[in-house]
Design a protein around this motif. Structure first.
Motif, short mmCIF file in Angstrom:
data_model
loop_
_atom_site.label_atom_id
_atom_site.label_comp_id
_atom_site.label_asym_id
_atom_site.label_seq_id
_atom_site.Cartn_x
_atom_site.Cartn_y
_atom_site.Cartn_z
N VAL A 148 13.70 23.81 39.43
CA VAL A 148 14.76 24.78 39.25
C VAL A 148 15.87 24.15 38.40
CG1 VAL A 148 16.45 26.27 40.39
CG2 VAL A 148 14.20 25.92 41.42
N THR A 149 16.21 24.83 37.31
CA THR A 149 17.20 24.28 36.38
C THR A 149 18.50 25.07 36.35
OG1 THR A 149 16.25 25.60 34.58
CG2 THR A 149 15.39 23.36 34.88
N TYR A 150 18.47 26.30 36.92
CA TYR A 150 19.67 27.15 36.84
C TYR A 150 19.63 28.18 37.95
CZ TYR A 150 23.05 30.54 34.90
OH TYR A 150 24.11 31.38 34.71
N ALA A 151 20.79 28.38 38.58
CA ALA A 151 20.93 29.43 39.58
C ALA A 151 22.31 30.05 39.43
CB ALA A 151 20.74 28.89 40.99
N ARG A 152 22.35 31.35 39.51
CA ARG A 152 23.62 32.08 39.41
C ARG A 152 23.65 33.12 40.52
NH1 ARG A 152 24.83 37.02 35.39
NH2 ARG A 152 26.99 37.47 35.99
N VAL A 153 24.76 33.18 41.24
CA VAL A 153 24.92 34.16 42.31
C VAL A 153 26.29 34.81 42.15
CG1 VAL A 153 24.84 34.63 44.77
CG2 VAL A 153 23.53 32.69 43.84
N ARG A 154 26.31 36.14 42.19
CA ARG A 154 27.57 36.87 42.05
C ARG A 154 27.75 37.80 43.24
NH1 ARG A 154 31.54 38.23 38.69
NH2 ARG A 154 32.44 40.31 38.80
N MET A 155 28.94 37.76 43.85
CA MET A 155 29.34 38.75 44.85
C MET A 155 30.71 39.28 44.47
SD MET A 155 28.01 37.86 48.65
CE MET A 155 28.45 39.55 49.07
N ALA A 156 30.83 40.60 44.49
CA ALA A 156 32.07 41.22 44.03
C ALA A 156 32.27 42.55 44.73
CB ALA A 156 32.03 41.43 42.51
N HIS A 157 33.53 42.93 44.90
CA HIS A 157 33.86 44.26 45.40
C HIS A 157 35.19 44.71 44.80
CE1 HIS A 157 36.82 42.58 48.16
NE2 HIS A 157 35.90 41.95 48.89
N ASP A 158 35.60 45.91 45.17
CA ASP A 158 36.81 46.49 44.57
C ASP A 158 37.99 46.49 45.53
OD1 ASP A 158 36.01 48.42 46.37
OD2 ASP A 158 36.30 50.11 44.99
N GLY A 159 38.04 45.50 46.43
CA GLY A 159 39.04 45.50 47.49
C GLY A 159 40.47 45.66 47.04
N TRP A 160 40.83 45.03 45.91
CA TRP A 160 42.21 45.13 45.44
C TRP A 160 42.37 46.18 44.35
CZ3 TRP A 160 43.64 39.24 45.68
CH2 TRP A 160 44.05 38.94 46.99
N LEU A 161 41.30 46.79 43.94
CA LEU A 161 41.40 47.97 43.08
C LEU A 161 41.43 49.23 43.94
CD1 LEU A 161 38.87 47.11 40.23
CD2 LEU A 161 41.34 46.80 40.23
N GLY A 162 40.61 49.24 44.99
CA GLY A 162 40.55 50.39 45.87
C GLY A 162 41.61 50.41 46.94
N GLY A 163 42.33 49.29 47.10
CA GLY A 163 43.43 49.23 48.05
C GLY A 163 43.03 49.08 49.50
N TRP A 164 41.76 48.71 49.77
CA TRP A 164 41.33 48.58 51.17
C TRP A 164 41.36 47.15 51.68
CZ3 TRP A 164 37.19 45.41 51.79
CH2 TRP A 164 36.30 45.25 50.71
N LEU A 165 41.50 46.17 50.80
CA LEU A 165 41.58 44.78 51.25
C LEU A 165 43.02 44.46 51.59
CD1 LEU A 165 39.81 42.21 51.61
CD2 LEU A 165 40.70 41.47 49.38
N PRO A 166 43.31 44.04 52.83
CA PRO A 166 44.71 43.82 53.24
C PRO A 166 45.43 42.79 52.37
CG PRO A 166 43.26 43.84 55.16
CD PRO A 166 42.37 43.81 53.95
N GLU A 167 46.73 42.99 52.21
CA GLU A 167 47.53 42.08 51.41
C GLU A 167 47.60 40.68 52.01
OE1 GLU A 167 48.97 42.17 48.35
OE2 GLU A 167 47.73 43.95 48.19
N ARG A 168 47.32 40.57 53.29
CA ARG A 168 47.36 39.22 53.89
C ARG A 168 46.29 38.30 53.28
NH1 ARG A 168 45.95 42.90 57.98
NH2 ARG A 168 43.79 42.82 58.71
N PHE A 169 45.27 38.86 52.64
CA PHE A 169 44.28 38.04 51.96
C PHE A 169 44.85 37.38 50.70
CE2 PHE A 169 41.51 40.01 54.89
CZ PHE A 169 40.29 39.34 54.87
N ALA A 170 46.03 37.79 50.29
CA ALA A 170 46.69 37.18 49.13
C ALA A 170 47.66 36.08 49.52
CB ALA A 170 47.43 38.25 48.33
N ASP A 171 47.72 35.75 50.81
CA ASP A 171 48.59 34.67 51.29
C ASP A 171 47.86 33.35 51.09
OD1 ASP A 171 49.92 32.71 52.78
OD2 ASP A 171 50.55 34.14 54.32
N PRO A 172 48.30 32.50 50.15
CA PRO A 172 47.55 31.28 49.85
C PRO A 172 47.53 30.28 50.99
CG PRO A 172 49.66 31.26 48.73
CD PRO A 172 49.52 32.63 49.33
N VAL A 173 48.49 30.38 51.91
CA VAL A 173 48.51 29.47 53.05
C VAL A 173 47.57 29.96 54.14
CG1 VAL A 173 49.95 28.45 54.85
CG2 VAL A 173 50.86 28.71 52.53
N ALA A 174 47.73 31.21 54.55
CA ALA A 174 46.89 31.75 55.63
C ALA A 174 45.43 31.82 55.23
CB ALA A 174 47.40 33.14 56.02
#
Length: 335
Positions: A148-174
């Motif tokens: 195996v010479t290469y592996a790529r994995v992508r996971m993505a969602h629209d949490g901050w475009l759709g407004g459903w991901l809480p703002e606390r996820f933007a706290d760099p400390v927490a």
């Protein structure tokens, strides 16, 4: 522990998966949800009310609850070490959202504490049990792709475009980071499964499309001692969401999720045209592993080792993104 139904307490409603693990505990015949707690009284009241369970006003009260033998931990990531350590000291089994802890040293200490105390500690790393990942891993392990010479994995969602991901996820400390320290854990541990737990070094580029303090778009490249490359991608600003991976070797290649929600292969014994690959059976999910481990019917040590290496990878990626330089990791054989 015998076959009696195990009472589970919810430690924290900070993470969006708190309700998912409560549902797991409700649906599994061996467990039931007893009570919930969060250091934020409003979150605690809302979460417990939604689940229809008792709310307690402190972690001590949750750990002392006579019907709570185990807890699921969905607090802020920065609080994991303290909460999990206190739970283990109280003799409670622990199922926790990733990351296990913010640093490798803390992860190793928690695993050692759980082992010495005799409690089951399991980290939620669910994509490793997915049928397409199981099938890909089996082909890699059998040498069907060649080297195996290469592996790529992508996971993505629209949490901050759709407004459903809480703002606390933007706290760099927490949150101890942004998209990569949360959603990026999944592509990170899958790259590690496909190529090896310890790359030689990683580089990282983090973007801030929404101008929050933490990244909402991330690409991490892991280079291995044999020259193989792994790419782990995560995003909170992708519509529609995506889970996709490709694994390429000297003999054959695999694809999943690039407009085709099935595992396909090409090259080597698969021939010159893309062809479907039979799915493997779904493996035991992390929550199921936890219940079996509490009953003495499973060993969670592989899960724990994977969780430690995941933290090592994420910590290195965060450092690489902040410094703009490659960050080295001690090497070892492919896991």
């Amino acid at each position: 522990m015998t076959d009696e139904v195990i009472g589970v307490g919810i430690a924290g409603f900070w993470h969006v998966h708190a309700g998912d693990y409560a549902r797991d505990a409700t649906e599994h015949p061996g467990t039931r949800v007893v009570a919930g707690w969060d250091p934020d009284p409003a979150l605690a009241a809302e979460g417990a009310s939604h689940l229809g369970v008792e709310v307690v006003d402190s972690l001590d009260a949750l750990l002392a609850h006579p019907d709570v033998a185990a807890i699921t931990v969905t607090t802020a990531t920065a609080d994991h070490t303290a909460v999990i350590s206190r739970a283990i000291a109280a003799g409670k089994h622990v199922f926790t959202e990733k990351l296990l802890a913010p640093t490798v040293d803390e992860c190793e200490a928690l695993v050692a504490q759980a082992r010495d105390t005799g409690v089951a500690l399991v980290v939620s790393l669910p994509r490793l049990a997915d049928p397409e990942v199981m099938a890909a891993s089996a082909l890699i392990d059998a040498g069907s792709l060649g080297d195996v010479t290469y592996a790529r994995v992508r996971m993505a969602h629209d949490g901050w475009l759709g407004g459903w991901l809480p703002e606390r996820f933007a706290d760099p400390v927490a949150a101890i980071g942004g998209a990569f320290a949360d959603l990026g854990c999944h592509p990170a541990y899958l790259v590690q499964r496909f190529l090896g737990a310890r790359p030689a070094h990683v580089t990282a580029s983090y973007g801030r499309v929404t101008a929050r303090e933490v990244e909402d778009n991330a690409v991490v490249v892991a280079e291995y001692p044999n020259g193989a490359l792994g790419v782990a991608e995560a995003s909170f600003v992708t519509t529609p969401g995506a889970f996709a991976f490709e694994v390429r070797g000297t003999a054959a290649s695999l694809l999943f999720g690039f407009g085709r929600e099935e595992l396909i292969a090409k090259g080597g014994r698969f021939g010159d045209q893309w062809m479907p690959v039979a799915e493997a059976e779904r493996a035991r999910r992390p929550f199921e592993l936890w219940v079996d481990a509490m009953r003495g019917a499973a060993d969670p040590s592989d899960n724990q080792r994977t969780a430690i290496e995941l933290t090592r990878f994420v910590v290195a990626a965060n450092a690489a993104a902040s410094t703009g330089a490659a960050v080295g990791l001690a090497t070892e054989g492919r896991s």
